[in-house]
Design a protein around this motif. Structure first.
Motif, PDB file in Angstrom:
ATOM      1  N   GLY A 251       0.778  -1.228   0.000  1.00 18.92           N
ATOM      2  CA  GLY A 251       0.000   0.000   0.000  1.00 18.92           C
ATOM      3  C   GLY A 251       0.814   1.284   0.000  1.00 18.92           C
ATOM      4  N   LEU A 252       2.132   1.193   0.103  1.00 22.11           N
ATOM      5  CA  LEU A 252       2.989   2.378   0.098  1.00 22.11           C
ATOM      6  C   LEU A 252       3.303   2.814  -1.321  1.00 22.11           C
ATOM      7  N   GLU A 253       3.622   4.112  -1.466  1.00 19.46           N
ATOM      8  CA  GLU A 253       4.000   4.627  -2.770  1.00 19.46           C
ATOM      9  C   GLU A 253       5.473   4.331  -3.027  1.00 19.46           C
ATOM     10  N   GLY A 254       5.798   4.040  -4.271  1.00 19.55           N
ATOM     11  CA  GLY A 254       7.187   3.753  -4.618  1.00 19.55           C
ATOM     12  C   GLY A 254       7.399   3.792  -6.118  1.00 19.55           C
ATOM     13  N   ASN A 255       8.620   3.504  -6.541  1.00 14.32           N
ATOM     14  CA  ASN A 255       8.971   3.477  -7.962  1.00 14.32           C
ATOM     15  C   ASN A 255       8.899   2.056  -8.487  1.00 14.32           C
ATOM     16  N   LEU A 256       8.245   1.896  -9.602  1.00 10.68           N
ATOM     17  CA  LEU A 256       8.186   0.599 -10.264  1.00 10.68           C
ATOM     18  C   LEU A 256       9.529   0.365 -10.942  1.00 10.68           C
TER      19      LEU A 256
END
Length: 109
Positions: free
Chosen positions: A10-15
């Motif tokens: 559920g955290l934001e991050g870089n693919l």
């Protein structure tokens, strides 16, 4: 790489992708990289192969790839026009010969 909300944590991050060579084959596996500013470290969530990614992620990757290709093409066209102008300047300069005789420099065409 595009920023996404990880469907695992559920955290934001870089693919991101990592290439793994196994049994003579190159495989690409997808991850979401979460950077923690307080510790300066990254946490990785494994997503799997491209086929395992949700459609939302696949569409983001496709649009990101299209933007990169378009930017690369525009940059290449700009560089080519700069190169042709540089070549024309060099040609006009190369037609001038500079000779130094006793005294001031004389330019002959």
């Amino acid at each position: 790489m595009p920023r996404v909300n990880c469907f695992k944590c559920g955290l934001e991050g870089n693919l991101s992708t990592k290439a793994i060579k196994s049994s003579g084959m190159n495989n690409r596996y997808w991850y979401v990289r979460h950077y923690d500013k307080s510790t300066g470290k990254s946490k990785w969530c494994y997503l799997g192969a491209f086929e395992d990614l949700p459609e939302e992620y696949k569409m983001l990757l496709q649009s990101s790839e299209d933007n990169c290709t378009q930017h690369s093409t525009q940059t290449q066209e700009t560089n080519n026009s700069d190169l042709s102008s540089d070549i024309s300047k060099n040609i006009s300069l190369s037609t001038l010969t500079i000779e130094r005789a006793r005294g001031p420099v004389r330019i002959r065409r």
